[in-house]
Design a protein around this motif. Structure first.
Motif, short mmCIF file in Angstrom:
data_model
loop_
_atom_site.label_atom_id
_atom_site.label_comp_id
_atom_site.label_asym_id
_atom_site.label_seq_id
_atom_site.Cartn_x
_atom_site.Cartn_y
_atom_site.Cartn_z
N GLN A 208 0.82 -1.22 0.00
CA GLN A 208 0.00 0.00 0.00
C GLN A 208 0.86 1.27 0.00
OE1 GLN A 208 -2.47 0.67 3.46
NE2 GLN A 208 -0.98 -0.25 4.86
N HIS A 209 2.07 1.19 0.56
CA HIS A 209 2.91 2.38 0.62
C HIS A 209 3.56 2.67 -0.74
CE1 HIS A 209 2.06 2.12 4.81
NE2 HIS A 209 2.60 0.92 4.87
N ALA A 210 3.92 1.62 -1.46
CA ALA A 210 4.42 1.82 -2.83
C ALA A 210 3.31 2.38 -3.71
CB ALA A 210 4.93 0.49 -3.39
N PHE A 211 2.07 1.93 -3.48
CA PHE A 211 0.93 2.46 -4.23
C PHE A 211 0.75 3.95 -3.93
CE2 PHE A 211 -3.50 3.25 -5.24
CZ PHE A 211 -3.72 2.50 -6.38
N ALA A 212 0.86 4.32 -2.66
CA ALA A 212 0.74 5.73 -2.28
C ALA A 212 1.86 6.55 -2.91
CB ALA A 212 0.78 5.86 -0.76
N GLU A 213 3.08 6.04 -2.86
CA GLU A 213 4.22 6.75 -3.47
C GLU A 213 3.99 6.97 -4.96
OE1 GLU A 213 8.44 5.92 -1.79
OE2 GLU A 213 7.36 4.01 -1.70
N ASP A 214 3.42 5.96 -5.63
CA ASP A 214 3.18 6.08 -7.07
C ASP A 214 2.13 7.14 -7.38
OD1 ASP A 214 3.59 4.98 -9.84
OD2 ASP A 214 1.44 4.55 -9.62
N LEU A 215 1.08 7.22 -6.56
CA LEU A 215 0.07 8.26 -6.77
C LEU A 215 0.69 9.65 -6.63
CD1 LEU A 215 -3.02 6.85 -4.82
CD2 LEU A 215 -2.78 7.07 -7.30
N ALA B 71 -2.08 2.23 8.40
CA ALA B 71 -0.75 2.36 7.82
C ALA B 71 0.27 1.38 8.36
CB ALA B 71 -0.24 3.79 8.03
N PHE B 72 0.25 1.08 9.66
CA PHE B 72 1.40 0.43 10.26
C PHE B 72 1.17 -1.02 10.67
CE2 PHE B 72 1.79 5.04 11.39
CZ PHE B 72 2.74 5.32 10.41
N THR B 73 -0.02 -1.37 11.08
CA THR B 73 -0.25 -2.74 11.57
C THR B 73 -1.50 -3.38 10.95
OG1 THR B 73 -1.42 -1.88 13.51
CG2 THR B 73 0.94 -2.37 13.75
N PRO B 74 -1.65 -3.35 9.63
CA PRO B 74 -2.82 -4.01 9.05
C PRO B 74 -2.72 -5.53 9.20
CG PRO B 74 -1.29 -3.36 7.32
CD PRO B 74 -0.77 -2.77 8.61
N PRO B 75 -3.80 -6.20 9.61
CA PRO B 75 -3.77 -7.67 9.67
C PRO B 75 -3.53 -8.26 8.29
CG PRO B 75 -5.68 -6.77 10.83
CD PRO B 75 -5.08 -5.65 10.05
N PRO B 76 -3.01 -9.49 8.22
CA PRO B 76 -2.72 -10.09 6.91
C PRO B 76 -3.92 -10.16 5.97
CG PRO B 76 -1.67 -11.35 8.65
CD PRO B 76 -2.53 -10.34 9.33
N ALA B 77 -5.13 -10.31 6.51
CA ALA B 77 -6.32 -10.43 5.66
C ALA B 77 -6.94 -9.08 5.33
CB ALA B 77 -7.36 -11.32 6.34
N HIS B 78 -6.42 -8.00 5.87
CA HIS B 78 -7.00 -6.68 5.66
C HIS B 78 -6.77 -6.19 4.24
CE1 HIS B 78 -8.15 -2.53 6.35
NE2 HIS B 78 -6.96 -2.13 5.93
N ARG B 79 -7.81 -5.69 3.60
CA ARG B 79 -7.69 -5.07 2.28
C ARG B 79 -7.60 -3.56 2.47
NH1 ARG B 79 -11.27 -7.25 -2.53
NH2 ARG B 79 -9.54 -6.16 -3.55
N PRO B 80 -6.44 -2.98 2.28
CA PRO B 80 -6.26 -1.55 2.54
C PRO B 80 -7.14 -0.69 1.63
CG PRO B 80 -4.15 -2.65 2.26
CD PRO B 80 -5.20 -3.61 1.82
N GLU B 81 -7.56 0.44 2.18
CA GLU B 81 -8.30 1.43 1.39
C GLU B 81 -7.59 2.77 1.51
OE1 GLU B 81 -12.89 2.00 0.69
OE2 GLU B 81 -12.32 3.05 2.54
N THR C 248 -9.15 0.34 -3.22
CA THR C 248 -9.13 -0.84 -2.37
C THR C 248 -8.12 -1.83 -2.95
OG1 THR C 248 -11.45 -0.52 -1.75
CG2 THR C 248 -10.49 -2.69 -1.33
N LEU C 249 -7.12 -2.16 -2.15
CA LEU C 249 -6.01 -3.00 -2.62
C LEU C 249 -6.17 -4.43 -2.11
CD1 LEU C 249 -3.05 -0.54 -1.92
CD2 LEU C 249 -4.60 -0.62 -3.89
N LEU C 250 -5.38 -5.31 -2.65
CA LEU C 250 -5.37 -6.69 -2.19
C LEU C 250 -4.75 -6.79 -0.81
CD1 LEU C 250 -4.21 -8.53 -5.45
CD2 LEU C 250 -6.55 -8.35 -4.55
N ALA C 251 -5.19 -7.77 -0.06
CA ALA C 251 -4.59 -8.04 1.25
C ALA C 251 -3.14 -8.48 1.08
CB ALA C 251 -5.39 -9.10 1.99
N SER C 252 -2.32 -8.21 2.09
CA SER C 252 -0.91 -8.59 2.03
C SER C 252 -0.39 -8.83 3.45
CB SER C 252 -0.08 -7.49 1.36
OG SER C 252 1.29 -7.81 1.34
N ASP C 253 0.37 -9.89 3.62
CA ASP C 253 0.97 -10.21 4.90
C ASP C 253 2.34 -9.54 4.95
OD1 ASP C 253 2.17 -11.28 7.15
OD2 ASP C 253 1.38 -13.30 6.83
N GLN C 254 2.41 -8.36 5.58
CA GLN C 254 3.65 -7.58 5.55
C GLN C 254 4.78 -8.24 6.32
OE1 GLN C 254 2.28 -3.81 7.05
NE2 GLN C 254 2.59 -4.37 9.19
#
Length: 338
Positions: free
Chosen positions: A134-141, A256-266, A279-285
């Motif tokens: 999600q942070h790379a996506f934000a940087e790209d925007l 931003a900092f502690t999304p659960p692995p199943a969370h789909r960021p918005e 709305t992005l795909l879930a990711s296990d950071q």
């Protein structure tokens, strides 16, 4: 057909809560990692960990570092001991993944980074959020001009009060809100605004009895002139977010900092007469963090011009910012809590 890369043989130094709840369960479920042994202050606790995670227990951390079959170590001791055990691990020829931050001040960070560079070993902080897409996506925007020219940044990482016996309330163990949660929004500011922000001002709410910082704020100025405000603490309803403003729009990352692995960021982008939600795909950071650490060890590109050298510089810059906040902060004494 390429030969299968053997798993990274990992040892765990310390039987911490985060090791038990998050890091080791993830590690043992990865084909890229083989957990070899665990050690801590309590032999009985180390044996319980070994039984839970299917590895061996060592009588102490020094014994684990002597094992020739351990290539790398994960260190989750109290913050005040990060430097001590990371130093010993590097001198034993082990790659190191250590819980954030590297030490309690910039001097400790510099010494560890210098040692890792000299010995050609990987030294990384377990800043899991940096590995979430999600942070790379934000940087790209931002890079594509969706918010225009950035002018302000605001980030928060706050949690409610913890039980009185929590080690984060122990000054002698590197406790306090700045080192525990404050480093997250500071690191996010460096990620989005670039390294080298100056501290323009800071405040800390501290315990009257011993000066332990319970919460705080800092004002920063980025190298390009973006004004940043970071808020952190142990005295708040949960918050984990950042927002970047520009002259055309405002972009917010809500978990931003502690999304659960199943969370789909918005991610929310607000423009003059338009709001767009991504709305992005879930990711296990954490899993991605461990994969990246393993790949760095296996890759062997660890010279002074490598990405590892850049990461070491970022770790030092973070702790220089922490030191500057401590030096500049106006301290407000409050009744002991909890």
């Amino acid at each position: 057909m390429n030969a299968r890369v053997r798993p990274l043989r990992l040892g765990a130094l310390a039987t911490s809560s985060i090791a038990r709840r998050r890091t080791l369960p993830t590690a043992v479920g990865m084909p890229e990692v083989e957990l070899v042994a665990v050690a801590g202050r309590s032999v009985d606790r180390a044996r319980r960990f070994a039984g839970q995670f299917g590895c061996e227990a060592e009588p102490d951390c020094a014994a684990l570092l002597r094992r020739p079959d351990v290539e790398a170590v994960y260190i989750s001791t109290p913050t005040s001991l990060h430097h001590v055990w990371a130093d010993r691990a590097l001198r034993a020829g082990k790659h190191v993944l250590v819980e954030k931050p590297l030490g309690v001040d910039a001097d400790e960070a510099r010494r560890l980074c210098s040692l890792a560079g000299e010995r050609g070993l990987v030294l990384r902080e377990n800043f899991m959020f940096l590995h979430h897409p999600q942070h790379a996506f934000a940087e790209d925007l931002v890079r594509r001009g969706r918010i225009g020219t950035p002018s302000a940044f605001r980030a928060s990482f706050c949690i409610p009060p913890m039980p009185a016996e929590d080690i984060r309330y122990a000054p002698g163990l590197g406790g306090g809100a700045l080192l525990d949660v404050g480093v997250y929004p500071l690191r996010a500011a460096a990620l989005l605004l670039g390294r080298g922000s100056r501290v323009a001002g800071a405040t800390l709410r501290v315990r009257a009895s011993d000066g332990l910082d319970l919460s705080g704020q800092a004002l920063l100025v980025s190298p390009s002139g973006v004004l940043a405000q970071v808020t952190f603490g142990f005295e708040h309803a949960y918050a984990s977010s950042y927002t970047l403003w520009g002259d055309k729009g405002r972009l917010s990352v809500t978990r931003a900092f502690t999304p659960p692995p199943a969370h789909r960021p918005e991610l929310v982008l607000v423009e003059q007469d338009h709001e767009e939600r991504f709305t992005l795909l879930a990711s296990d950071q954490l899993r991605t963090c461990l994969q990246d650490f393993t790949a760095a060890v296996r890759g062997g590109a660890r010279g002074e011009e490598s990405a590892e050298a850049d990461l070491r510089e970022e770790a030092i810059a973070l702790m220089e910012c922490v030191d500057d906040i401590r030096a500049r902060a106006v301290r407000v004494a409050v009744d002991d809590r909890p």
